[in-house]
Design a protein around this motif. Sequence first.
Motif, PDB file in Angstrom:
ATOM      1  N   ASP A  69       1.045   1.440  -5.380  1.00 58.90           N
ATOM      2  CA  ASP A  69       2.457   1.200  -5.092  1.00 58.90           C
ATOM      3  C   ASP A  69       2.616   0.321  -3.852  1.00 58.90           C
ATOM      4  O   ASP A  69       3.494  -0.562  -3.807  1.00 58.90           O
ATOM      5  CB  ASP A  69       3.194   2.526  -4.877  1.00 58.90           C
ATOM      6  N   ASP A  70       1.784   0.550  -2.870  1.00 56.73           N
ATOM      7  CA  ASP A  70       1.851  -0.224  -1.633  1.00 56.73           C
ATOM      8  C   ASP A  70       1.530  -1.693  -1.903  1.00 56.73           C
ATOM      9  O   ASP A  70       2.251  -2.594  -1.454  1.00 56.73           O
ATOM     10  CB  ASP A  70       0.861   0.355  -0.616  1.00 56.73           C
ATOM     11  N   VAL A  71       0.463  -1.934  -2.659  1.00 52.29           N
ATOM     12  CA  VAL A  71       0.106  -3.318  -2.993  1.00 52.29           C
ATOM     13  C   VAL A  71       1.200  -3.955  -3.843  1.00 52.29           C
ATOM     14  O   VAL A  71       1.605  -5.100  -3.607  1.00 52.29           O
ATOM     15  CB  VAL A  71      -1.250  -3.366  -3.733  1.00 52.29           C
ATOM     16  N   ARG A  72       1.705  -3.215  -4.817  1.00 53.76           N
ATOM     17  CA  ARG A  72       2.730  -3.744  -5.719  1.00 53.76           C
ATOM     18  C   ARG A  72       4.016  -4.089  -4.966  1.00 53.76           C
ATOM     19  O   ARG A  72       4.560  -5.190  -5.114  1.00 53.76           O
ATOM     20  CB  ARG A  72       3.019  -2.736  -6.824  1.00 53.76           C
ATOM     21  N   VAL A  73       4.495  -3.181  -4.151  1.00 53.96           N
ATOM     22  CA  VAL A  73       5.769  -3.380  -3.463  1.00 53.96           C
ATOM     23  C   VAL A  73       5.652  -4.472  -2.397  1.00 53.96           C
ATOM     24  O   VAL A  73       6.531  -5.337  -2.276  1.00 53.96           O
ATOM     25  CB  VAL A  73       6.255  -2.055  -2.837  1.00 53.96           C
ATOM     26  N   SER A  74       4.596  -4.456  -1.622  1.00 51.03           N
ATOM     27  CA  SER A  74       4.431  -5.475  -0.579  1.00 51.03           C
ATOM     28  C   SER A  74       4.242  -6.856  -1.202  1.00 51.03           C
ATOM     29  O   SER A  74       4.783  -7.854  -0.693  1.00 51.03           O
ATOM     30  CB  SER A  74       3.248  -5.128   0.328  1.00 51.03           C
ATOM     31  N   SER A  75       3.519  -6.924  -2.303  1.00 56.44           N
ATOM     32  CA  SER A  75       3.334  -8.200  -2.995  1.00 56.44           C
ATOM     33  C   SER A  75       4.642  -8.709  -3.569  1.00 56.44           C
ATOM     34  O   SER A  75       4.917  -9.919  -3.558  1.00 56.44           O
ATOM     35  CB  SER A  75       2.292  -8.055  -4.108  1.00 56.44           C
ATOM     36  N   SER A  76       5.472  -7.796  -4.071  1.00 56.30           N
ATOM     37  CA  SER A  76       6.770  -8.181  -4.617  1.00 56.30           C
ATOM     38  C   SER A  76       7.677  -8.724  -3.525  1.00 56.30           C
ATOM     39  O   SER A  76       8.406  -9.710  -3.738  1.00 56.30           O
ATOM     40  CB  SER A  76       7.419  -6.971  -5.302  1.00 56.30           C
ATOM     41  N   ARG A  77       7.650  -8.093  -2.356  1.00 55.21           N
ATOM     42  CA  ARG A  77       8.461  -8.597  -1.240  1.00 55.21           C
ATOM     43  C   ARG A  77       8.039 -10.021  -0.877  1.00 55.21           C
ATOM     44  O   ARG A  77       8.886 -10.892  -0.625  1.00 55.21           O
ATOM     45  CB  ARG A  77       8.303  -7.694  -0.016  1.00 55.21           C
ATOM     46  N   LEU A  78       6.741 -10.265  -0.849  1.00 52.30           N
ATOM     47  CA  LEU A  78       6.256 -11.599  -0.502  1.00 52.30           C
ATOM     48  C   LEU A  78       6.634 -12.603  -1.581  1.00 52.30           C
ATOM     49  O   LEU A  78       7.050 -13.728  -1.280  1.00 52.30           O
ATOM     50  CB  LEU A  78       4.738 -11.568  -0.313  1.00 52.30           C
ATOM     51  N   ALA A  79       6.507 -12.207  -2.851  1.00 53.79           N
ATOM     52  CA  ALA A  79       6.881 -13.106  -3.953  1.00 53.79           C
ATOM     53  C   ALA A  79       8.354 -13.486  -3.867  1.00 53.79           C
ATOM     54  O   ALA A  79       8.731 -14.641  -4.101  1.00 53.79           O
ATOM     55  CB  ALA A  79       6.572 -12.437  -5.291  1.00 53.79           C
ATOM     56  N   THR A  80       9.200 -12.525  -3.530  1.00 52.01           N
ATOM     57  CA  THR A  80      10.626 -12.805  -3.388  1.00 52.01           C
ATOM     58  C   THR A  80      10.870 -13.791  -2.249  1.00 52.01           C
ATOM     59  O   THR A  80      11.676 -14.730  -2.379  1.00 52.01           O
ATOM     60  CB  THR A  80      11.399 -11.504  -3.116  1.00 52.01           C
ATOM     61  N   ALA A  81      10.175 -13.603  -1.148  1.00 51.42           N
ATOM     62  CA  ALA A  81      10.319 -14.513  -0.006  1.00 51.42           C
ATOM     63  C   ALA A  81       9.869 -15.920  -0.370  1.00 51.42           C
ATOM     64  O   ALA A  81      10.534 -16.908  -0.008  1.00 51.42           O
ATOM     65  CB  ALA A  81       9.519 -13.990   1.183  1.00 51.42           C
TER      66      ALA A  81
END
Length: 233
Positions: A88-100
Motif C-alpha cells: 500500500d505504501d509503494v502504491r500510494v506514494s507512487s500514485s502521488r508522484l504520478a499525479t504530480a
Amino acid sequence: MTTPAHDADLVRSATEELLSALMKLEGSAVPEPSQLPGWTRGHVLTHLARNADALLNVLAGRPMYASGEKREADIENGASRALGTLLDDVRVSSSRLATAFAELGEEDWNRTVTLRNGVTDRASSLPFRRWGEVELHHVDLGIGYTLEDLPGSFVDRQLAYMANRFSGHPGISTALELRAEDGRTWRTGAEQAAGEGPLVVAGTPVALVGWLTGRTSGSGLSARESLPALPPL
C-alpha cells in the motif's frame, strides 16, 4: 524521441509490474534478505516508497531528504512492516508522484531542481530517474526479475546515463571505454592520459549496466586487466 511524460508512463507500467509480482509473495518473504547487502525486501520496498516522496519534495523545491540520517531511519523503521502495508505504501506514494508528474507543463519540466548532495538537474530527468529506481530495485528484491528481464530501451539509456555519471568522477582513476557487443562505445571514468589508451571493458549492454550500477562485480565482461572499483551510487 523520449519525453518526460512518456517516461512517466514507463514508470507507471514498471510500478504496476512490480506490484503485480509482489502480490504473489507470501508475507514471510518480506524479512528475507534482498540482493542488496544488509537490506531485506522490506528495506527495498520502504526505500522505493520514500524515494517517491523524496521526488515530490524535489518538485516542490524542498530538500530531497531532511537529512541522510533521517532517510536511513525512515527505511529502517519501515522495513519490518507487513507485506500488505508495504505494498500500500509503494502504491500510494507512487500514485502521488504520478499525479504530480501529470500536472507538470513544459515550463515546469525545463526548470532546474536540486537532488541529494547538492546535485542539480532538469525536472525532466526525474521520471527517468524514478524508472531506474523501480526497475533496478525490482531486480534487487530477488523475486525472479533479473537484469536480463530489464527492458532493452531502459538498458540502453541507463548505460549512457551511468557512463555520463561516472565521466570525470574523482572516485575513478582509470580512463574507461565501455564497448557493447554491437560495436557501440561510451567513454567514462578518468581523463585519458597522453599516450595511453583507455581500459576497454567489453560485454553485453546488460552486463555493463549490471557492473556500473553495482549489481554485479563485472560478470560477463572482459578487459585486459582487473576492473576498477566503482563509486557507490
